[in-house]
Design a protein around this motif. Structure first.
Motif, PDB file in Angstrom:
ATOM      1  N   ILE B 141      72.717  26.674  -6.155  1.00 46.54           N
ATOM      2  CA  ILE B 141      73.544  25.738  -5.392  1.00 46.54           C
ATOM      3  C   ILE B 141      72.666  24.685  -4.717  1.00 46.54           C
ATOM      4  O   ILE B 141      72.971  23.483  -4.747  1.00 46.54           O
ATOM      5  N   MET B 145      72.582  20.578  -5.042  1.00 44.23           N
ATOM      6  CA  MET B 145      72.696  19.660  -3.906  1.00 44.23           C
ATOM      7  C   MET B 145      71.606  18.601  -3.953  1.00 44.23           C
ATOM      8  O   MET B 145      71.846  17.415  -3.693  1.00 44.23           O
ATOM      9  N   VAL B 147      69.938  17.675  -6.637  1.00 52.70           N
ATOM     10  CA  VAL B 147      70.165  16.783  -7.786  1.00 52.70           C
ATOM     11  C   VAL B 147      71.098  15.660  -7.351  1.00 52.70           C
ATOM     12  O   VAL B 147      70.900  14.489  -7.712  1.00 52.70           O
ATOM     13  N   GLY B 148      72.099  16.023  -6.539  1.00 55.06           N
ATOM     14  CA  GLY B 148      72.989  15.005  -5.997  1.00 55.06           C
ATOM     15  C   GLY B 148      72.216  13.991  -5.165  1.00 55.06           C
ATOM     16  O   GLY B 148      72.470  12.784  -5.228  1.00 55.06           O
ATOM     17  N   TYR B 149      71.268  14.483  -4.384  1.00 55.77           N
ATOM     18  CA  TYR B 149      70.440  13.571  -3.586  1.00 55.77           C
ATOM     19  C   TYR B 149      69.713  12.588  -4.496  1.00 55.77           C
ATOM     20  O   TYR B 149      69.692  11.385  -4.247  1.00 55.77           O
ATOM     21  N   LEU B 172      72.559  16.439   5.110  1.00 54.94           N
ATOM     22  CA  LEU B 172      73.634  17.382   4.846  1.00 54.94           C
ATOM     23  C   LEU B 172      73.140  18.533   3.993  1.00 54.94           C
ATOM     24  O   LEU B 172      73.448  19.696   4.267  1.00 54.94           O
ATOM     25  N   ALA B 173      72.382  18.207   2.958  1.00 63.25           N
ATOM     26  CA  ALA B 173      71.870  19.259   2.085  1.00 63.25           C
ATOM     27  C   ALA B 173      70.993  20.211   2.896  1.00 63.25           C
ATOM     28  O   ALA B 173      71.128  21.431   2.805  1.00 63.25           O
ATOM     29  N   MET B 176      72.851  22.467   5.147  1.00 64.73           N
ATOM     30  CA  MET B 176      73.589  23.504   4.451  1.00 64.73           C
ATOM     31  C   MET B 176      72.702  24.625   3.941  1.00 64.73           C
ATOM     32  O   MET B 176      73.205  25.648   3.496  1.00 64.73           O
ATOM     33  N   VAL B 179      73.344  27.824   5.737  1.00 66.97           N
ATOM     34  CA  VAL B 179      74.727  28.244   5.509  1.00 66.97           C
ATOM     35  C   VAL B 179      74.877  28.844   4.119  1.00 66.97           C
ATOM     36  O   VAL B 179      75.477  29.906   3.936  1.00 66.97           O
ATOM     37  N   VAL B 180      74.318  28.142   3.139  1.00 63.17           N
ATOM     38  CA  VAL B 180      74.416  28.626   1.767  1.00 63.17           C
ATOM     39  C   VAL B 180      73.778  30.002   1.650  1.00 63.17           C
ATOM     40  O   VAL B 180      74.355  30.942   1.094  1.00 63.17           O
ATOM     41  N   GLU B 182      73.090  32.271   3.987  1.00 58.77           N
ATOM     42  CA  GLU B 182      73.800  33.320   4.717  1.00 58.77           C
ATOM     43  C   GLU B 182      75.061  33.745   3.998  1.00 58.77           C
ATOM     44  O   GLU B 182      75.327  34.937   3.820  1.00 58.77           O
ATOM     45  N   SER B 183      75.842  32.761   3.604  1.00 58.37           N
ATOM     46  CA  SER B 183      77.127  33.114   2.988  1.00 58.37           C
ATOM     47  C   SER B 183      76.912  33.854   1.684  1.00 58.37           C
ATOM     48  O   SER B 183      77.599  34.841   1.398  1.00 58.37           O
ATOM     49  N   VAL B 184      75.940  33.410   0.905  1.00 50.97           N
ATOM     50  CA  VAL B 184      75.710  34.099  -0.360  1.00 50.97           C
ATOM     51  C   VAL B 184      75.144  35.498  -0.110  1.00 50.97           C
ATOM     52  O   VAL B 184      75.476  36.449  -0.816  1.00 50.97           O
ATOM     53  N   TRP B 187      77.923  37.772   0.806  1.00 44.53           N
ATOM     54  CA  TRP B 187      78.712  38.015  -0.391  1.00 44.53           C
ATOM     55  C   TRP B 187      78.032  39.040  -1.276  1.00 44.53           C
ATOM     56  O   TRP B 187      78.654  39.993  -1.740  1.00 44.53           O
TER      57      TRP B 187
END
Lengths: 221, 260, 222
Positions: B141, B145, B147-149, B172-173, B176, B179-180, B182-184, B187
């Motif tokens: 992920i 992000m 790559v988007g940059y 922003l990346a 995140m 957050v990315v 922790e959430s993963v 999960w």
């Protein structure tokens, strides 16, 4: 009296290109100044600089007493810029647009009716969505949106372009009326006849600098 | 017309090589490059020849030496990039803007490498290229992000616009990242399967040394790449810049001959 | 700042009410997705009920990209951005106004999608409080991301393909947390659902804070 616009060797960049390469200009309150010059000369950039949208790269620039080098933002609600684009939301009606833009600038939205009246916009058109209007009517609507803010300095980029003769006379009349109450106008125009009639002063711009600046009163008609 | 202007360069960073062409290497980077090369050779020796296969992970621990280092270097670079972006937006600094870009680009490369190496590891261990492991998924992920940059960075725009747009995306990346992760992690903990690539704290001795060596080598390599990338970016930017005074002169010449 | 936000939100929502893009294009898209996945998964209600939570959030993200694209397109029209710069509006307020208007549109999408799934996938509703909280917080996060990225790519040439690339990876945690929260609310998942709601709140908070902070430079310089 303090000049409304005071530019001294002002340089402004568009990207890395010097659109204005050292402009000297001083405008007194109530003047109507006509900016002439070939395409690409920097007229639009000059107007946008006076509106506070373009940063000053070098030199001095004061508009309505505000030094544009340090504070470009506060000037924006006090001047009115009419560019090539309409600055209106196509899907909203004229009335809704004028009221919205009034609210955004801290003006009274109830003055919208008076502003639309002043630009001779027929009542039946006021509640039509902007994209249903002709270009001339759209111009009037943009003017109304500008007038409702009661700016002290008007910056008009080709105000006569695409208008019928009634609308052109209206624009001229508005400029003269405004000048009588001390509002200053800078307008860029290629329309030699119209501009010559209403302007008090002619400034020719080329290559990003002022090459000529003379009073129109000298040319007796 | 304006004369060709030799691009201004940061002090001591750009030097003509023997053939007279500009290159982005310097004494500093040559040292770094040499160190990286030597380091890589030593690393290969250590990871493949000297250190022994792990009791639990078997031969595949050798891959871990690379995998952990690339991702660590990537994280450091991403943080640096975010810092540079903040500075670039706040102080309107071209140096910081280009530094943000260079670090982010190398970080993206390292993230991609991490994912690939992780996939190879998965193939070796369980026969599948992908496993919904927490780290691998987060890294993928994050990779997207950034790559988007890079995509936003490559949009044609004026310097200031590009700097602000890419700065926002970068921030922003970076924001995140935790957050990315922790959430993963939450999960993955629900699924309680493959605890892949957990840094087993009980590795010791030669294995531990090899791991640390690997981190250092990759860090040096990353810095070397960033410096070169930065200089290339600097030269690219300078190339499109004409000296302001010269441009003003040329512009004023347009006015000559215009009569009202 | 709040007052400015309300002015902008009012304008955006009025525009949307006038053009009805969200209603006439995005809602049918959402319904189409629900139907298509029904077909794709062979209409087996067991499977559909299992995937409903994840599918819900994935669809919300895709729909959000459409909504944001539409909202950003409006602002590109005819010199309106310059006019916005010429106002006294606080940039953070403009950002919040856009968030509010996007949120309103997304909530309509959420409700429609939810209803469609209840009806078509035969999903039994439970844990409504958790469901609503997750939906609300998640939608705020998505709206904030959209309000930020929409104008960012607005001036760009290849904006249509760029926007999904920017928005979707960065919203992956929202998808994750939202889907897990929904699952737990619907009685399928394990663990604490409110944890996931908390995560959604954090993401929303991060985006809102960042958006307010950077909208000024974004409006000025791009």
């Amino acid at each position: 009296m303090d000049p409304v616009v005071h530019l001294n060797s002002t340089v402004a960049l568009a990207g890395r290109f010097p659109a204005l390469a050292g402009v000297d200009l001083s405008v007194q309150p109530g003047e109507i100044v006509w900016l002439r010059g070939p395409n690409g000369a920097g007229k639009t950039t000059l107007l946008r600089l006076c509106a506070g949208l373009v940063p000053v790269a070098k030199g001095e620039a004061r508009v309505l007493g505000v030094d544009l080098r340090t504070d470009r933002r506060s000037i924006r609600t006090r001047v009115g810029l009419l560019g090539h684009a309409s600055g209106l939301y196509d899907e909203l009606s004229v009335a809704e647009n004028v009221r919205f833009w009034a609210r955004c600038c801290g003006a009274d939205p109830h003055e919208a009716e008076a502003a639309m009246e002043r630009v001779d916009l027929a009542p039946r058109l006021r509640d039509l969505p902007v994209d249903r209007l002709s270009s001339g009517q759209r111009r009037r609507a943009s003017l109304a949106a500008m007038l409702v803010r009661r700016p002290r300095l008007w910056l008009l980029d080709e105000p006569h372009a695409g208008l019928d003769s009634d609308a052109r006379e209206l624009v001229d009349r508005l400029m003269v009326e405004a000048s009588e109450v001390g509002v200053t106008t800078l307008f860029a125009s290629h329309e030699l006849d119209r501009a010559a009639e209403v302007a008090l002063r002619q400034v020719v711009i080329a290559g990003g600098v002022v090459v000529e600046d003379r009073s129109m009163r000298e040319e007796a008609r | 017309m304006t004369q060709p202007v030799t691009p201004a360069a940061p002090e001591g960073s750009v030097a003509p090589d023997r053939s007279g062409a500009l290159s982005t290497s310097s004494r500093g980077t040559r040292v770094l490059g040499a160190l990286s090369l030597v380091g890589l050779v030593v690393l290969v020796l250590f990871s493949f020849a000297f250190s022994k296969p792990d009791a639990e992970l078997g031969e595949s621990i050798r891959i871990m030496y690379v995998h952990v280092s690339t991702v660590t270097a990537a994280y450091c670079l991403m943080l640096a990039s975010a810092g540079f972006s903040i500075f670039a937006m706040w102080k309107r600094s071209q140096f910081a803007d280009l530094a943000a870009h260079s670090t982010a680009e190398v970080a993206t490369l390292l993230l991609g490498l991490t994912v690939v190496v992780g996939a190879i590891w998965g193939r070796m261990t369980w026969g599948v290229f992908w496993t919904w492991d927490a780290r691998l998924t987060s890294t993928a992920i994050l990779f997207l992000m950034y790559v988007g940059y890079l995509a936003v960075r490559s949009l044609p725009a004026g310097f200031r616009a590009r700097s602000v747009r890419s700065g926002v995306v970068n921030l922003l990346a970076a924001a995140m990242i935790p957050v990315v992760r922790e959430s993963v992690n939450w999960w993955a903990s629900l699924h309680q399967n493959e605890t892949a690539l957990t840094l087993d704290p009980s590795i010791s001795g030669l294995q531990y040394f090899t791991l640390m060596l690997s981190m250092v080598v990759f860090a040096v390599l990353a810095v070397w790449m960033v410096v070169h990338r930065f200089r290339v970016a600097w030269l690219e930017d300078q190339l499109s810049e004409v000296g302001l005074d010269a441009a003003i002169e040329a512009r004023r010449k347009e006015a000559v001959g215009v009569v009202s | 700042m709040i007052r400015d936000a309300l002015v902008i939100a009012g304008k955006d929502l009025r525009l949307e009410a006038r053009s009805k893009v969200a209603v006439s294009q995005v809602l049918p898209f959402v319904l189409a997705v629900v139907l298509l996945f029904g077909f794709a998964l062979d209409g087996e209600s067991q499977v559909l009920q299992r995937v409903a939570s994840g599918l819900f959030w994935a669809t919300v993200l895709f729909a959000a990209v459409l909504v944001v694209q539409r909202s950003a397109a409006v602002e590109r029209a005819d010199g309106v951005t310059d006019a916005l710069r010429m106002t006294a509006l606080h940039p953070g307020g403009i950002f919040l106004g856009k968030v509010v208007s996007l949120l309103a549109q997304l909530l309509v999408v959420d409700v429609t999608l939810g209803l469609a799934m209840v009806v078509l996938y035969d999903v039994a509703l439970s844990g409504v409080l958790l469901l609503t909280t997750c939906a609300l917080l998640g939608s705020v996060a998505v709206a904030a991301a959209g309000a930020l990225y929409g104008p960012l790519v607005a001036g760009a040439r290849h904006r249509d393909t760029l926007l999904p690339l920017l928005m979707l990876p960065v919203l992956a945690p929202v998808l994750l947390a939202g889907a897990r929260g929904f699952e737990i609310a619907l009685g399928r998942g394990v663990g604490g659902g409110w944890q996931w709601a908390g995560m959604l709140g954090i993401v929303a908070g991060v985006y809102l804070a960042l958006g307010i902070a950077v909208w000024g430079p974004l409006l000025e310089d791009t």
